[in-house]
Design an enzyme around this catalytic site. Sequence first.
Site, PDB file in Angstrom:
ATOM      1  N   ASP A   1       0.766  -1.248   0.000  1.00  0.00           N
ATOM      2  CA  ASP A   1       0.000   0.000   0.000  1.00  0.00           C
ATOM      3  C   ASP A   1       0.799   1.301   0.000  1.00  0.00           C
ATOM      4  O   ASP A   1       0.548   2.176  -0.799  1.00  0.00           O
ATOM      5  CB  ASP A   1      -0.910   0.046   1.232  1.00  0.00           C
ATOM      6  CG  ASP A   1      -1.736  -1.210   1.385  1.00  0.00           C
ATOM      7  OD1 ASP A   1      -1.713  -2.066   0.488  1.00  0.00           O
ATOM      8  OD2 ASP A   1      -2.414  -1.325   2.411  1.00  0.00           O
TER       9      ASP A   1
ATOM     10  N   GLU B   1       2.529  -9.768  11.609  1.00  0.00           N
ATOM     11  CA  GLU B   1       2.198  -9.303  10.251  1.00  0.00           C
ATOM     12  C   GLU B   1       3.473  -8.920   9.486  1.00  0.00           C
ATOM     13  O   GLU B   1       3.634  -9.265   8.321  1.00  0.00           O
ATOM     14  CB  GLU B   1       1.268  -8.093  10.383  1.00  0.00           C
ATOM     15  CG  GLU B   1       0.752  -7.522   9.078  1.00  0.00           C
ATOM     16  CD  GLU B   1      -0.121  -6.297   9.312  1.00  0.00           C
ATOM     17  OE1 GLU B   1      -0.315  -5.908  10.480  1.00  0.00           O
ATOM     18  OE2 GLU B   1      -0.604  -5.730   8.310  1.00  0.00           O
TER      19      GLU B   1
HETATM   20  C1  9WN Z   1      -5.813  -2.505   2.592  1.00  0.00           C
HETATM   21  C2  9WN Z   1      -4.805  -7.623   4.580  1.00  0.00           C
HETATM   22  C3  9WN Z   1      -4.211  -6.491   3.765  1.00  0.00           C
HETATM   23  C4  9WN Z   1      -3.100  -6.974   2.834  1.00  0.00           C
HETATM   24  C5  9WN Z   1      -2.332  -5.822   2.196  1.00  0.00           C
HETATM   25  C6  9WN Z   1      -1.845  -4.918   3.320  1.00  0.00           C
HETATM   26  C7  9WN Z   1      -3.016  -4.418   4.153  1.00  0.00           C
HETATM   27  C8  9WN Z   1      -5.116  -3.132   3.797  1.00  0.00           C
HETATM   28  C9  9WN Z   1      -4.972  -2.113   4.918  1.00  0.00           C
HETATM   29  O1  9WN Z   1      -3.706  -5.529   4.711  1.00  0.00           O
HETATM   30  O2  9WN Z   1      -3.849  -3.625   3.333  1.00  0.00           O
HETATM   31  O3  9WN Z   1      -6.085  -3.503   1.647  1.00  0.00           O
HETATM   32  O4  9WN Z   1      -6.000  -1.811   5.549  1.00  0.00           O
HETATM   33  O5  9WN Z   1      -3.865  -1.612   5.159  1.00  0.00           O
HETATM   34  O6  9WN Z   1      -1.112  -3.853   2.817  1.00  0.00           O
HETATM   35  O7  9WN Z   1      -1.263  -6.307   1.445  1.00  0.00           O
HETATM   36  O8  9WN Z   1      -3.664  -7.769   1.825  1.00  0.00           O
HETATM   37  O9  9WN Z   1      -3.788  -8.347   5.212  1.00  0.00           O
END
Ligand code: 9WN
Length: 463
Positions: A196, A431
């Site tokens: 992100d 994570e």
């Molecule tokens: C937005 C769920 C997701 C991952 C992404 C990570 C994070 C979300 C957030 O979490 O993104 O999609 O709210 O930050 O960057 O890679 O799939 O684990």
Amino acid sequence: MSTGTAGGPHTDHGPRDAGTAGATGPRDLGALRRLAVATLEANWEHDHTVPSRTLYPHQWSWDSAFIAIGWSHVRPERAWRELAGLFRAQWLDGRVPHIVFNPALRVGSYFPGPEFWASGLAEGAPAVATSGLIQPPVHAPAAWLAYRRFPSGAGRAALCRLYPRLVAQQRYLATRRDVGGGGLACVVHPWESGLDNSPAWDAPLAAVPADAAVMRAYRRHDTAHADAAHRPTDLDYARYVAIVASYRERRYRDDDLAARHPFLVECPLVNAAMGAAEHALARIAPLAGADPGPHRERAARITEALVRRLYDPTTGTFHPRDLRTDRLVPARTVLGLTPLVLPDLPARQVSALVAEACSARFGLAVRMDRPLPSHDRTAPDFEPLRYWRGPSWMNVSWLVRRGLLGHGRPDLAAGLRDSMIELVARSGCHEYFHPDTGAGLGSPAFGWTAALLLDVLADDPPG
Ligand code: 9WN
């Protein structure tokens, strides 16, 4: 790597002392395996696995692919339920949404939630509420690996049911998202890349008008559960929200993206995943009674386009292409290493990427003293604590490791494997991890960390 502190091993299941890299003993590996299985079990929710009970309580697209690989090692039927559940939410145009919302959860359990996305207003969206974005299409290789791990009749039937949906997912990316016309898919939001707030998106994002103050109108859920200093900033979020609003206004239609959309970038990871998916589909096709030939042809075209459009011979790595300026983004992030997953990546690019990975920027080695970072360690904007701007992530290490195995570098792949195992041995199924100390960061019981640990512990041959 020095001792990690934050998060620590889980006291219920965690290893007491897993030793240093490469020296993890068999008993400790058994304890790690139990920790990973317990983490997946705790995150299982009826027909899918949440990435995290606190931060991400719904179903995420690429998380589910990695998690399915983990389930295939312990409860193969769950691998198929995970993938089938995700693809039930596939849109009519073939897009696989990056979030499938669990309708049983209360409003406000995640931001931006279903009311923000309003997928129900879009043509071809499923009955269940979803986002309108995609994530890297790592699902076909995941399905292939899950089947290969446990090739039962039920697995084969599930794989064959999935096959046309995987093909439709590829078709969507290769057609509706080829905005640049050069044979690659573009992402319309940084969330689509999965990384992100990577420095890769800073330049294209800077062109999106936004004011951090708009975030006063919303309640961010992430900063209530994670340290705000580790997460994207309010200004990042203001831009994320503005880009979604622009896409949502057009009901997530892709027909006039070039004319209207504020963020259009060709991402090395999304396109490498798209190429790797065609290779996996070529393996799956004969089982489903289909011709593998077209998949092989498409795979070759994607690899050729990726090298032509995203490889920079002067840096020796891959960069995103900003379609608004038609220029490569200069940041050297871990995204640039991910084309290693392509089995047909030419030798010149393979050796350049291995050199890049082994440089001081990423520190890959047969015996690694620190984990693989998400961004160039030597860059002035490297941030060891902030999300995708430095910390080490298990899924990206896993992809790079597979690439190294596929390109005949088992020595380096083993170094990466040791460092991945050591991270979890020291800090639990976090994570992400501090790129110097290995301390656990973000959510403490994270789905893909557990799943991919199970996979590297099994150490299956590449293929
Ligand atoms: C937005 C769920 C997701 C991952 C992404 C990570 C994070 C979300 C957030 O979490 O993104 O999609 O709210 O930050 O960057 O890679 O799939 O684990």
